[in-house]
Structure formats: structure tokens, C-alpha cells
Scaffold this motif. Structure first.
Motif, PDB file in Angstrom:
ATOM      1  N   GLY A 130       7.520 -10.318   6.180  1.00 12.40           N
ATOM      2  CA  GLY A 130       7.499 -10.233   7.346  1.00 12.40           C
ATOM      3  C   GLY A 130       6.697  -9.169   8.049  1.00 12.40           C
ATOM      4  N   LYS A 131       7.313  -8.322   8.844  1.00 12.10           N
ATOM      5  CA  LYS A 131       6.794  -7.198   9.519  1.00 12.10           C
ATOM      6  C   LYS A 131       7.100  -5.992   8.551  1.00 12.10           C
ATOM      7  CE  LYS A 131       7.093  -8.352  14.451  1.00 12.10           C
ATOM      8  NZ  LYS A 131       7.387  -7.826  15.427  1.00 12.10           N
ATOM      9  N   THR A 132       7.269  -6.029   7.494  1.00 13.99           N
ATOM     10  CA  THR A 132       7.868  -5.118   6.372  1.00 13.99           C
ATOM     11  C   THR A 132       6.655  -4.939   5.390  1.00 13.99           C
ATOM     12  OG1 THR A 132      10.377  -5.060   6.908  1.00 13.99           O
ATOM     13  CG2 THR A 132       9.583  -4.163   4.931  1.00 13.99           C
ATOM     14  N   VAL A 133       6.103  -3.851   5.074  1.00 16.42           N
ATOM     15  CA  VAL A 133       5.274  -3.640   3.902  1.00 16.42           C
ATOM     16  C   VAL A 133       5.912  -2.603   2.964  1.00 16.42           C
ATOM     17  CG1 VAL A 133       2.739  -2.919   3.220  1.00 16.42           C
ATOM     18  CG2 VAL A 133       3.295  -4.181   5.318  1.00 16.42           C
ATOM     19  N   THR A 134       5.865  -2.940   1.676  1.00 18.31           N
ATOM     20  CA  THR A 134       6.356  -2.055   0.585  1.00 18.31           C
ATOM     21  C   THR A 134       5.244  -1.568  -0.107  1.00 18.31           C
ATOM     22  OG1 THR A 134       8.603  -3.164   0.338  1.00 18.31           O
ATOM     23  CG2 THR A 134       7.953  -1.972  -1.381  1.00 18.31           C
ATOM     24  N   ILE A 135       5.252  -0.079  -0.075  1.00 16.99           N
ATOM     25  CA  ILE A 135       3.930   0.379  -0.823  1.00 16.99           C
ATOM     26  C   ILE A 135       4.554   0.980  -2.032  1.00 16.99           C
ATOM     27  CG2 ILE A 135       2.457   0.274   1.058  1.00 16.99           C
ATOM     28  CD1 ILE A 135       3.136   3.552   1.201  1.00 16.99           C
TER      29      ILE A 135
ATOM     30  N   LYS B 262      -9.038   3.560   8.437  1.00 20.81           N
ATOM     31  CA  LYS B 262      -7.902   2.453   8.262  1.00 20.81           C
ATOM     32  C   LYS B 262      -8.565   1.540   7.303  1.00 20.81           C
ATOM     33  CE  LYS B 262      -6.597   2.948  12.984  1.00 20.81           C
ATOM     34  NZ  LYS B 262      -6.418   2.165  14.411  1.00 20.81           N
ATOM     35  N   LEU B 263      -7.877   0.956   6.342  1.00 21.07           N
ATOM     36  CA  LEU B 263      -8.189   0.085   5.482  1.00 21.07           C
ATOM     37  C   LEU B 263      -7.364  -1.281   5.458  1.00 21.07           C
ATOM     38  CD1 LEU B 263      -8.880   2.509   2.567  1.00 21.07           C
ATOM     39  CD2 LEU B 263     -10.684   1.596   3.890  1.00 21.07           C
ATOM     40  N   THR B 264      -7.986  -2.329   5.323  1.00 21.03           N
ATOM     41  CA  THR B 264      -7.393  -3.537   5.216  1.00 21.03           C
ATOM     42  C   THR B 264      -7.005  -3.816   3.480  1.00 21.03           C
ATOM     43  OG1 THR B 264      -9.021  -5.088   5.322  1.00 21.03           O
ATOM     44  CG2 THR B 264      -7.742  -4.412   7.303  1.00 21.03           C
ATOM     45  N   ARG B 265      -5.783  -4.060   3.273  1.00 19.58           N
ATOM     46  CA  ARG B 265      -5.448  -4.570   1.867  1.00 19.58           C
ATOM     47  C   ARG B 265      -4.373  -5.720   1.891  1.00 19.58           C
ATOM     48  NH1 ARG B 265      -8.240  -2.744  -1.914  1.00 19.58           N
ATOM     49  NH2 ARG B 265      -9.400  -4.136  -0.467  1.00 19.58           N
ATOM     50  N   ARG B 266      -4.513  -6.314   0.801  1.00 22.89           N
ATOM     51  CA  ARG B 266      -3.408  -7.497   0.533  1.00 22.89           C
ATOM     52  C   ARG B 266      -2.587  -7.017  -0.336  1.00 22.89           C
ATOM     53  NH1 ARG B 266      -8.303 -10.424   1.360  1.00 22.89           N
ATOM     54  NH2 ARG B 266      -8.261 -11.874   3.166  1.00 22.89           N
ATOM     55  N   LYS B 267      -1.525  -8.059  -0.776  1.00 20.20           N
ATOM     56  CA  LYS B 267      -0.735  -7.721  -1.900  1.00 20.20           C
ATOM     57  C   LYS B 267      -1.074  -7.366  -3.074  1.00 20.20           C
ATOM     58  CE  LYS B 267       3.711  -9.821  -3.655  1.00 20.20           C
ATOM     59  NZ  LYS B 267       4.589 -10.897  -3.703  1.00 20.20           N
ATOM     60  N   LYS B 268      -0.705  -6.629  -3.913  1.00 18.91           N
ATOM     61  CA  LYS B 268      -1.336  -6.109  -4.917  1.00 18.91           C
ATOM     62  C   LYS B 268      -2.552  -5.383  -5.194  1.00 18.91           C
ATOM     63  CE  LYS B 268       2.507  -7.663  -7.084  1.00 18.91           C
ATOM     64  NZ  LYS B 268       3.594  -6.787  -7.601  1.00 18.91           N
ATOM     65  N   GLU B 269      -3.266  -4.920  -4.191  1.00 17.57           N
ATOM     66  CA  GLU B 269      -4.382  -4.461  -3.777  1.00 17.57           C
ATOM     67  C   GLU B 269      -4.214  -2.981  -3.787  1.00 17.57           C
ATOM     68  OE1 GLU B 269      -7.591  -7.555  -2.188  1.00 17.57           O
ATOM     69  OE2 GLU B 269      -6.664  -6.254  -0.640  1.00 17.57           O
ATOM     70  N   SER B 270      -5.018  -2.114  -4.080  1.00 17.96           N
ATOM     71  CA  SER B 270      -4.885  -0.430  -4.170  1.00 17.96           C
ATOM     72  C   SER B 270      -5.846   0.291  -3.342  1.00 17.96           C
ATOM     73  CB  SER B 270      -4.685  -0.069  -5.549  1.00 17.96           C
ATOM     74  OG  SER B 270      -3.734  -0.583  -6.324  1.00 17.96           O
ATOM     75  N   ILE B 271      -5.649   1.365  -3.095  1.00 16.43           N
ATOM     76  CA  ILE B 271      -6.222   2.500  -2.598  1.00 16.43           C
ATOM     77  C   ILE B 271      -6.383   3.626  -3.346  1.00 16.43           C
ATOM     78  CG2 ILE B 271      -6.700   3.949  -0.543  1.00 16.43           C
ATOM     79  CD1 ILE B 271      -5.240   1.617   1.261  1.00 16.43           C
ATOM     80  N   ARG B 272      -7.376   4.044  -3.813  1.00 18.36           N
ATOM     81  CA  ARG B 272      -7.372   5.335  -4.484  1.00 18.36           C
ATOM     82  C   ARG B 272      -7.875   6.671  -3.590  1.00 18.36           C
ATOM     83  NH1 ARG B 272      -5.663   5.452  -9.833  1.00 18.36           N
ATOM     84  NH2 ARG B 272      -6.972   7.329 -10.033  1.00 18.36           N
ATOM     85  N   ILE B 273      -7.217   7.722  -4.010  1.00 24.24           N
ATOM     86  CA  ILE B 273      -7.310   9.031  -3.395  1.00 24.24           C
ATOM     87  C   ILE B 273      -7.993   9.964  -4.308  1.00 24.24           C
ATOM     88  CG2 ILE B 273      -6.855  10.912  -1.749  1.00 24.24           C
ATOM     89  CD1 ILE B 273      -4.650   8.971  -0.601  1.00 24.24           C
ATOM     90  N   ASN B 274      -9.155  10.433  -4.230  1.00 20.83           N
ATOM     91  CA  ASN B 274      -9.641  11.124  -5.490  1.00 20.83           C
ATOM     92  C   ASN B 274      -9.364  10.577  -6.937  1.00 20.83           C
ATOM     93  OD1 ASN B 274     -10.477  13.299  -4.071  1.00 20.83           O
ATOM     94  ND2 ASN B 274      -8.502  14.385  -3.822  1.00 20.83           N
ATOM     95  N   ASP B 275      -9.179  11.056  -7.810  1.00 18.94           N
ATOM     96  CA  ASP B 275      -8.867  10.295  -9.141  1.00 18.94           C
ATOM     97  C   ASP B 275      -7.276  10.612  -9.504  1.00 18.94           C
ATOM     98  OD1 ASP B 275      -8.859  12.983  -9.894  1.00 18.94           O
ATOM     99  OD2 ASP B 275     -10.150  12.882 -11.619  1.00 18.94           O
ATOM    100  N   ASP B 276      -6.611  11.038  -8.783  1.00 20.44           N
ATOM    101  CA  ASP B 276      -5.074  11.075  -9.443  1.00 20.44           C
ATOM    102  C   ASP B 276      -3.933  10.763  -8.239  1.00 20.44           C
ATOM    103  OD1 ASP B 276      -5.386  13.025  -7.285  1.00 20.44           O
ATOM    104  OD2 ASP B 276      -4.671  14.696  -8.438  1.00 20.44           O
ATOM    105  N   ILE B 277      -4.562   9.802  -7.218  1.00 17.62           N
ATOM    106  CA  ILE B 277      -3.639   9.177  -6.518  1.00 17.62           C
ATOM    107  C   ILE B 277      -3.936   7.962  -6.271  1.00 17.62           C
ATOM    108  CG2 ILE B 277      -2.214   9.475  -4.158  1.00 17.62           C
ATOM    109  CD1 ILE B 277      -3.085  12.427  -3.869  1.00 17.62           C
ATOM    110  N   SER B 278      -2.789   6.705  -6.338  1.00 20.60           N
ATOM    111  CA  SER B 278      -3.080   5.505  -6.215  1.00 20.60           C
ATOM    112  C   SER B 278      -1.945   5.224  -5.170  1.00 20.60           C
ATOM    113  CB  SER B 278      -2.979   4.560  -7.385  1.00 20.60           C
ATOM    114  OG  SER B 278      -3.081   3.388  -7.200  1.00 20.60           O
ATOM    115  N   ILE B 279      -2.348   4.103  -4.330  1.00 20.67           N
ATOM    116  CA  ILE B 279      -1.423   3.556  -3.170  1.00 20.67           C
ATOM    117  C   ILE B 279      -1.742   2.127  -3.354  1.00 20.67           C
ATOM    118  CG2 ILE B 279      -0.609   3.374  -1.082  1.00 20.67           C
ATOM    119  CD1 ILE B 279      -1.935   6.190  -0.513  1.00 20.67           C
ATOM    120  N   GLN B 280      -0.622   1.381  -3.509  1.00 19.30           N
ATOM    121  CA  GLN B 280      -0.713  -0.113  -3.964  1.00 19.30           C
ATOM    122  C   GLN B 280       0.414  -0.982  -2.930  1.00 19.30           C
ATOM    123  OE1 GLN B 280       1.029  -2.164  -7.380  1.00 19.30           O
ATOM    124  NE2 GLN B 280      -0.844  -3.418  -7.529  1.00 19.30           N
ATOM    125  N   VAL B 281      -0.183  -1.980  -2.169  1.00 21.45           N
ATOM    126  CA  VAL B 281       0.795  -2.761  -1.386  1.00 21.45           C
ATOM    127  C   VAL B 281       1.424  -3.640  -2.481  1.00 21.45           C
ATOM    128  CG1 VAL B 281       0.592  -4.619   0.210  1.00 21.45           C
ATOM    129  CG2 VAL B 281      -1.136  -3.024   0.388  1.00 21.45           C
TER     130      VAL B 281
END
Length: 66
Positions: free
Chosen positions: A35-40, A11-30
Motif C-alpha cells: 500500500g502506502k508503506t515502503v520498507t527499506i 530523488k530516485l525511483t526504485r522498485r521492490k528489491k532494487e538498491s541505491i549505493r552511496i559511496n562503496d560502503d552504504i546500500s539502501i534497498q527497497v
């Protein structure tokens, strides 16, 4: 970044516009938080299946190809 490990979940905490990288080819950004809805935003090669858990489970139950 706060990291919490509980097997087998990372589990990682991220703020708006921050990202998570998986390997070198997958990126997930907030993309946004409202409210309770997070769009990634997910950037991944076409060969990688990206699906919501509820859609994936429903398609599997129906025997649809993944």
C-alpha cells in the motif's frame, strides 16, 4: 531509473528489491511495498549513524547524544 534533481535533494525511483549505493560502503534497498508503506533495508558500517528523521529530531530536542 528516473533521476530528478532539485537542490539539494536527489530523488530516485526504485522498485521492490532494487538498491541505491552511496559511496562503496552504504546500500539502501527497497525490501517491500505494501500500500502506502515502503520498507527499506540499509546496510552501512557501524560508524555511520542511521536513524529515522522523527527519532533523530526528538533525540536532538532532548539533548540526547547521537
Amino acid at each position: 531509473m528516473k533521476v530528478i534533481r532539485s537542490n539539494p535533494v536527489l530523488k530516485l525511483t526504485r522498485r521492490k528489491k532494487e538498491s541505491i549505493r552511496i559511496n562503496d560502503d552504504i546500500s539502501i534497498q527497497v525490501a517491500s511495498i505494501c500500500g502506502k508503506t515502503v520498507t527499506i533495508a540499509i546496510s552501512a558500517p557501524q560508524r555511520v549513524l542511521v536513524s529515522r528523521t522523527e527519532s533523530f529530531s526528538r533525540d536532538q530536542a532532548k539533548g540526547l547524544p547521537l
